[in-house]
Scaffold this motif. Sequence first.
Motif, PDB file in Angstrom:
ATOM      1  N   LEU A  59      19.250 -27.802  79.380  1.00 22.02           N
ATOM      2  CA  LEU A  59      20.430 -27.324  78.646  1.00 22.02           C
ATOM      3  C   LEU A  59      20.955 -28.389  77.692  1.00 22.02           C
ATOM      4  O   LEU A  59      21.363 -28.071  76.567  1.00 22.02           O
ATOM      5  N   GLU A  60      20.938 -29.644  78.113  1.00 22.29           N
ATOM      6  CA  GLU A  60      21.388 -30.738  77.246  1.00 22.29           C
ATOM      7  C   GLU A  60      20.490 -30.858  76.014  1.00 22.29           C
ATOM      8  O   GLU A  60      20.987 -31.023  74.896  1.00 22.29           O
ATOM      9  N   LYS A  61      19.193 -30.781  76.205  1.00 23.47           N
ATOM     10  CA  LYS A  61      18.258 -30.862  75.074  1.00 23.47           C
ATOM     11  C   LYS A  61      18.466 -29.707  74.105  1.00 23.47           C
ATOM     12  O   LYS A  61      18.468 -29.897  72.887  1.00 23.47           O
ATOM     13  N   LEU A  62      18.616 -28.510  74.656  1.00 21.82           N
ATOM     14  CA  LEU A  62      18.837 -27.345  73.798  1.00 21.82           C
ATOM     15  C   LEU A  62      20.145 -27.464  73.023  1.00 21.82           C
ATOM     16  O   LEU A  62      20.191 -27.179  71.825  1.00 21.82           O
ATOM     17  N   ASP A  72      28.071 -23.171  75.441  1.00 17.19           N
ATOM     18  CA  ASP A  72      27.744 -22.086  74.509  1.00 17.19           C
ATOM     19  C   ASP A  72      26.416 -21.415  74.863  1.00 17.19           C
ATOM     20  O   ASP A  72      26.118 -20.338  74.371  1.00 17.19           O
ATOM     21  N   LEU A  73      25.625 -22.073  75.715  1.00 14.84           N
ATOM     22  CA  LEU A  73      24.282 -21.595  76.028  1.00 14.84           C
ATOM     23  C   LEU A  73      24.218 -20.598  77.174  1.00 14.84           C
ATOM     24  O   LEU A  73      23.178 -20.012  77.417  1.00 14.84           O
ATOM     25  N   TYR A  74      25.303 -20.441  77.905  1.00 15.35           N
ATOM     26  CA  TYR A  74      25.260 -19.520  79.041  1.00 15.35           C
ATOM     27  C   TYR A  74      26.578 -18.792  79.220  1.00 15.35           C
ATOM     28  O   TYR A  74      27.598 -19.193  78.723  1.00 15.35           O
ATOM     29  N   GLU A  75      26.487 -17.689  79.932  1.00 14.67           N
ATOM     30  CA  GLU A  75      27.665 -16.887  80.253  1.00 14.67           C
ATOM     31  C   GLU A  75      27.807 -16.881  81.762  1.00 14.67           C
ATOM     32  O   GLU A  75      26.832 -16.688  82.482  1.00 14.67           O
ATOM     33  N   SER A  76      29.001 -17.139  82.239  1.00 12.16           N
ATOM     34  CA  SER A  76      29.217 -17.197  83.682  1.00 12.16           C
ATOM     35  C   SER A  76      30.669 -16.843  84.008  1.00 12.16           C
ATOM     36  O   SER A  76      31.567 -17.102  83.211  1.00 12.16           O
ATOM     37  N   ASP A  77      30.859 -16.289  85.179  1.00 11.53           N
ATOM     38  CA  ASP A  77      32.210 -15.996  85.649  1.00 11.53           C
ATOM     39  C   ASP A  77      32.966 -17.295  85.951  1.00 11.53           C
ATOM     40  O   ASP A  77      34.190 -17.306  86.044  1.00 11.53           O
TER      41      ASP A  77
END
Length: 79
Positions: A59-62, A72-77
């Motif tokens: 995730l850090e690299k992306l 910004d890379l994931y959606e979570s509750d």
Amino acid sequence: MSYIFFFKKSNTKYMKILIEKIIYEKNLTVRQVSMMSGVPKSTVQKLMDENSNPTLATLEKLAAGLKCKISDLYESDYK
């Protein structure tokens, strides 16, 4: 390796990775994202699957390659 897991009762709850949305919005290809981030193309493609749990390092690299925040890379509750 660091993994991020979210649990809901006894079932594993996977976070929704938004990489496909970001790729579309930025008009990029999977290959371009791979080159920009240093994440293998096969990994980027796997992240586009709904049941993926990427490492924090990935995730850090992306985020660095796409010039965005990790959140910004994931959606979570739990975000």
